[in-house]
Every structure is written in structure tokens, then in C-alpha cells.
Design an enzyme around this catalytic site. Structure first.
Site, PDB file in Angstrom:
ATOM      1  N   SER A  97     -30.958 -62.102   6.787  1.00  0.00           N
ATOM      2  CA  SER A  97     -30.422 -62.254   5.427  1.00  0.00           C
ATOM      3  C   SER A  97     -30.221 -60.917   4.719  1.00  0.00           C
ATOM      4  O   SER A  97     -29.456 -60.088   5.167  1.00  0.00           O
ATOM      5  CB  SER A  97     -31.330 -63.195   4.637  1.00  0.00           C
ATOM      6  OG  SER A  97     -30.795 -63.448   3.374  1.00  0.00           O
ATOM      7  N   ASP A 240     -24.945 -61.026   0.111  1.00  0.00           N
ATOM      8  CA  ASP A 240     -26.014 -60.416   0.901  1.00  0.00           C
ATOM      9  C   ASP A 240     -25.586 -60.413   2.376  1.00  0.00           C
ATOM     10  O   ASP A 240     -24.443 -60.787   2.690  1.00  0.00           O
ATOM     11  CB  ASP A 240     -27.348 -61.161   0.693  1.00  0.00           C
ATOM     12  CG  ASP A 240     -27.326 -62.553   1.280  1.00  0.00           C
ATOM     13  OD1 ASP A 240     -26.247 -63.176   1.290  1.00  0.00           O
ATOM     14  OD2 ASP A 240     -28.377 -63.025   1.739  1.00  0.00           O
ATOM     15  N   ASP A 242     -26.056 -62.188   5.099  1.00  0.00           N
ATOM     16  CA  ASP A 242     -25.549 -63.371   5.803  1.00  0.00           C
ATOM     17  C   ASP A 242     -24.724 -64.271   4.883  1.00  0.00           C
ATOM     18  O   ASP A 242     -24.377 -65.392   5.267  1.00  0.00           O
ATOM     19  CB  ASP A 242     -26.690 -64.144   6.477  1.00  0.00           C
ATOM     20  CG  ASP A 242     -27.656 -64.756   5.478  1.00  0.00           C
ATOM     21  OD1 ASP A 242     -27.783 -64.223   4.360  1.00  0.00           O
ATOM     22  OD2 ASP A 242     -28.274 -65.782   5.816  1.00  0.00           O
ATOM     23  N   ASP A 244     -25.106 -66.142   2.272  1.00  0.00           N
ATOM     24  CA  ASP A 244     -25.435 -67.421   1.635  1.00  0.00           C
ATOM     25  C   ASP A 244     -25.583 -67.211   0.123  1.00  0.00           C
ATOM     26  O   ASP A 244     -25.589 -68.166  -0.637  1.00  0.00           O
ATOM     27  CB  ASP A 244     -26.685 -68.084   2.248  1.00  0.00           C
ATOM     28  CG  ASP A 244     -27.892 -67.173   2.308  1.00  0.00           C
ATOM     29  OD1 ASP A 244     -27.770 -65.979   1.962  1.00  0.00           O
ATOM     30  OD2 ASP A 244     -28.965 -67.654   2.723  1.00  0.00           O
TER      31      ASP A 244
HETATM   32 MG    MG Z   1     -29.136 -64.599   2.756  1.00  0.00          MG
END
Ligand code: MG
Length: 446
Positions: A97, A240, A242, A244
Site C-alpha cells: 500500500s 497511494d 496501490d 485504493d
Molecule cells: Mg493503499
């Protein structure tokens, strides 16, 4: 119920070749393959340097359990989750992440596209510890393939969840900072499909995150903020690692706190009697917005998968966290950065106002966050807090939330570090600071 030992709030994380070795990654892969016992598992990764090493170890281990593996390349976590939901197969995401580039992680996705719950994490851990892996004969070993339809499928799904025609008409000018992460391709592509004039920063995959730290905090977004200060753009967007999460900069170059963008998006996404879900750490701005719209706000423990599960159980239309993680039920039950940016463009197009103007109607709360070292067991500290402040109103959904005359303070142990986090909120900065200092001093004295 037992709590997971290896899985943190968002998967198993560590430094590759140190904690997260190929051998350990293989054990995790074998355990996940054995646990799901599915015909096929989808697997994807973010841009980190160690992505291939971990992914190939995990994928190879999954094949050994007799499960076919479909490789989806570098992808935002929510794009993998959308694929899992649509194809009704489990998934594995290789990502850490927003953590620094030296970390990586492995997280398991259920066949409904949501992150697996703690009970399933404990079952997978038990398999890792007992090594009771499924090991099929040679002629049943899984097959490895890829599927390049995933990005179109994901982007079309998002475009169908908003008023794309109206967004296209506006021809928004957008600056986006993908932070060299998994959204480097998908979010600029989505914006161009929305007919936006797009300027992309750090939209090249770089597993060392050379341009900026991966967490979309104001101190990491100075390039984007400076571009926004030229006042040539309607909105600035950052993700960020990844993707999400999604945060926004207004047309004047002001960073918008995640609490405020969440409250704004919720305001224009809900109707009377709708259910909205958020953790107890979220700002009261959201409570005010829900009251104003006669909607129900449901408060949960902190953690995106917990919010997502509570949304499913309560048929909630929208939910999210203060860090830029928003879950839109009509699309899928997980945080999704590209869906979040689309909801924001959708409301800008519908309301025909500047972002800064729309934010003026969102209640203004100040939050102070701090932390202290945790020197004793949390249970003991918890009991001391309850005794010390027994005359005040308290809530125990997650940690201890203590209410004072003009605000509240949430005190909870970190899931990953030996610290206690202290969040204080009030409409007055002075009050928030005073509450935070008071509880912090007490915790230090213990
Ligand atoms: Mg993330």
C-alpha cells in the site's frame, strides 16, 4: 475468537528477503491455495521492485495446490478486487500500500471482491504453521495464464457507476499524481476517457518511489500542490501506492483533508434513510452531513475491511475513512481510489461549482493526532482510562472514545507499532489541542 498473528490490518507485510523471503511467500501461497481450494485464483501486484519475486513465489505455490492462476500484471488493488467480484474467484494482491518502497506484502481477496475477514486469516495462518498444504499429483498441477481485459472491465465499471456524459461535457482540467504506484496507467486513462485535460505527475511505474513517499499526505505532495497553485486546473488528485486511496487538492492549491472530501462525497451520494458506514475515528462533520440528509451513520472499529463488511451487512450505499479511502457500494465493497475520483468529478459536474465553494458547506472540525509509547499491556491501560474518566461519556467501539464538552478524543493502540494513538476533535483548534495534550500527558504518566 483468535486474532491473526501474521496478518495485520491489510495483509502480511515485511521487507522482502528479510522477513518476506521467497520461502515464506511460498508457504503463504500454498496456504492461500489450500484454504480457498478454488478452480482459479487471480493475482496482481503494485510497482514495487520486489513485486515479481514475491508474486512468482506465491503464484508457483498456488499452482502446486492444483489451482489455476491468472496473472493480471501491475494493477491497483481495487481493480483486482473488481475482477475477483465479477469473475467470482478469489485473488491475491502483492502490495504494501502506502508503506516505504523497501516493504512489500501479500493480501487475500475473497471471491466477492472483499478482503478476507479475520476468521479466514486465522485459518490461513493455521495452515502456514501446520504446513498441511494441499499437494496435488503431477497431472493436476494448476496452469498459469494472463488476462489483459481487466483494465477495460474495471474502467467501464467505474464509468457506468457515475454520470459519465455530464462529466465529459465539463472537460475538466485535472492534475494527477500517481506517485509512481499502481494507478500510473489506470487513473490517467480513466481521466482521459472522461474527456479531461490531464497533466500527470509521477505516472511512470517506479518501484523505488523515487519522486515522493507513497502516502498521499500534504508534505509528500508539494509538486502537485505547486502545480495547482498556478490555478490552471479544476482539481488535483493523488493516490497511494496501490491506489485504493484518493486525496484532493482544490483549484487554489489547498490540500483537502480526507474527512472533508469524504463528507462532501457522502453529502452528494446519499438520500433520506440511506445507511453510511465509517470508523469511530472519523470526523463529526460526517455525522452532521448524515443528520442534515436524514441518513443513518453507522460507526465501526477502525479498518477498511471492517467498514466494507459493515456496509454489506447494513446495505450501505457509501462508507469510508479519514485517510482518503472511500467505498462506494454501487460499484464494489472495497476502497477504490479511481471510483473516489470519479464520484468527486461527478458531483463537481452536477453542482456546477468550484471544489472550494462546495467545501464551504462542509462543517469545519479540527483534529489533532498524536501518539505515545505503549509501555504496558493495552488491557491495563484501558482499565486505568475507564476508571480515571468514569464521569465522562465514553464509547468502546474501538479503544476508548471519551467525550468532553466541545469534542471527543479517541485513544487506541496501534495494530503494528508499540504506540497508543490519540485523536482529538473539536470545532475549536484550541479545544482539540487541549484535549489531546491532557490525555497524552495522562497516558505518559502511566
Ligand atoms: Mg493503499
Amino acid at each position: 475468537m483468535k486474532t491473526p498473528q501474521l496478518f495485520g490490518t491489510n495483509g502480511i507485510r515485511g521487507v522482502p528477503n528479510d522477513y518476506l523471503t521467497t520461502e515464506f511467500s511460498m508457504a503463504i501461497g500454498k496456504a492461500i491455495g489450500t484454504f480457498f481450494n478454488a478452480r482459479k485464483i487471480a493475482i496482481a501486484r503494485d510497482t514495487r521492485i520486489s513485486g515479481d519475486m514475491i508474486l512468482l513465489s506465491v503464484a508457483s505455490a498456488v499452482l502446486s495446490t492444483g489451482t489455476d492462476t491468472v496473472y493480471l500484471d501491475i494493477l491497483p488493488t481495487p481493480a483486482l478486487q473488481y475482477y475477483c467480484k465479477n469473475h467470482k474467484i478469489p485473488g491475491i494482491m502483492i502490495t504494501a500500500s502506502h508503506n516505504p518502497p523497501q516493504y512489500n506484502g501479500i493480501k487475500a481477496i475473497d471471491s466477492d471482491g472483499t478482503e478476507i475477514d479475520e476468521e479466514k486469516e486465522v485459518e490461513i495462518e493455521n495452515l502456514i504453521f501446520s504446513k498441511k498444504f494441499k499437494n496435488v499429483p503431477w497431472n493436476e498441477i494448476g496452469q498459469y495464464s494472463s488476462d489483459n481485459t481487466v483494465i477495460d472491465e474495471y474502467i467501464n465499471g467505474i464509468m457506468n457507476a457515475v454520470n459519465t456524459g455530464k462529466i465529459k461535457e465539463k472537460k475538466f482540467s485535472v492534475a494527477i499524481d500517481a506517485g509512481n504506484g499502481a494507478s500510473y496507467f489506470t487513473s490517467p486513462l480513466l481521466l482521459s476517457k472522461f474527456n479531461c485535460h490531464v497533466v500527470s505527475l509521477n505516472s511512470n511505474p517506479d518501484g523505488k518511489f523515487s519522486s515522493r513517499d507513497s502516502e498521499p499526505k500534504p508534505e509528500n505532495l508539494s509538486d502537485l500542490i505547486n502545480i495547482m497553485k498556478t490555478k490552471k486546473f479544476d482539481i488535483g488528485i493523488a493516490h497511494d501506492g496501490d491506489a485504493d486511496r484518493c486525496v484532493f487538492i482544490d483549484e487554489n492549491g489547498n490540500f483537502i483533508d480526507g474527512d472533508k472530501s469524504l463528507a462532501l462525497i457522502v453529502k452528494y451520494s446519499i438520500n433520506k434513510n440511506d445507511n453510511v458506514v465509517t470508523p469511530v475515528s472519523s470526523s463529526d462533520a460526517l455525522k452532521e452531513i448524515c443528520n442534515e440528509k436524514n441518513a443513518n451513520l453507522i460507526l465501526t472499529k477502525v479498518g477498511a475491511p471492517i467498514v466494507a463488511r459493515a456496509m454489506i451487512n447494513n446495505r450501505a450505499i457509501i462508507g469510508g475513512e479519514e485517510n482518503g479511502g472511500i467505498v462506494y457500494g454501487k460499484h464494489q465493497y472495497c476502497r477504490d481510489g479511481a471510483m473516489t475520483l470519479s464520484l468527486m468529478l461527478n458531483l463537481l459536474a452536477n453542482e456546477n461549482k468550484k471544489l472550494s465553494e462546495l467545501l464551504k458547506d462542509i462543517p469545519d472540525y479540527k483534529m489533532i493526532k498524536s501518539s505515545v509509547e505503549r509501555k504496558r499491556e493495552w488491557n491495563e491501560i484501558y482499565n486505568d482510562l475507564i476508571e480515571k474518566y468514569k464521569n465522562k461519556k465514553m464509547d468502546f467501539t474501538d479503544g476508548v472514545k471519551i467525550y468532553d464538552d466541545n469534542g471527543w478524543t479517541l485513544i487506541r493502540p496501534s495494530g503494528t507499532e508499540k504506540i497508543i494513538r490519540i485523536f482529538s476533535e473539536s470545532k475549536s483548534m484550541d479545544d482539540a489541542a487541549e484535549y489531546n495534550r491532557g490525555y497524552s500527558d495522562y497516558l505518559k504518566s502511566l
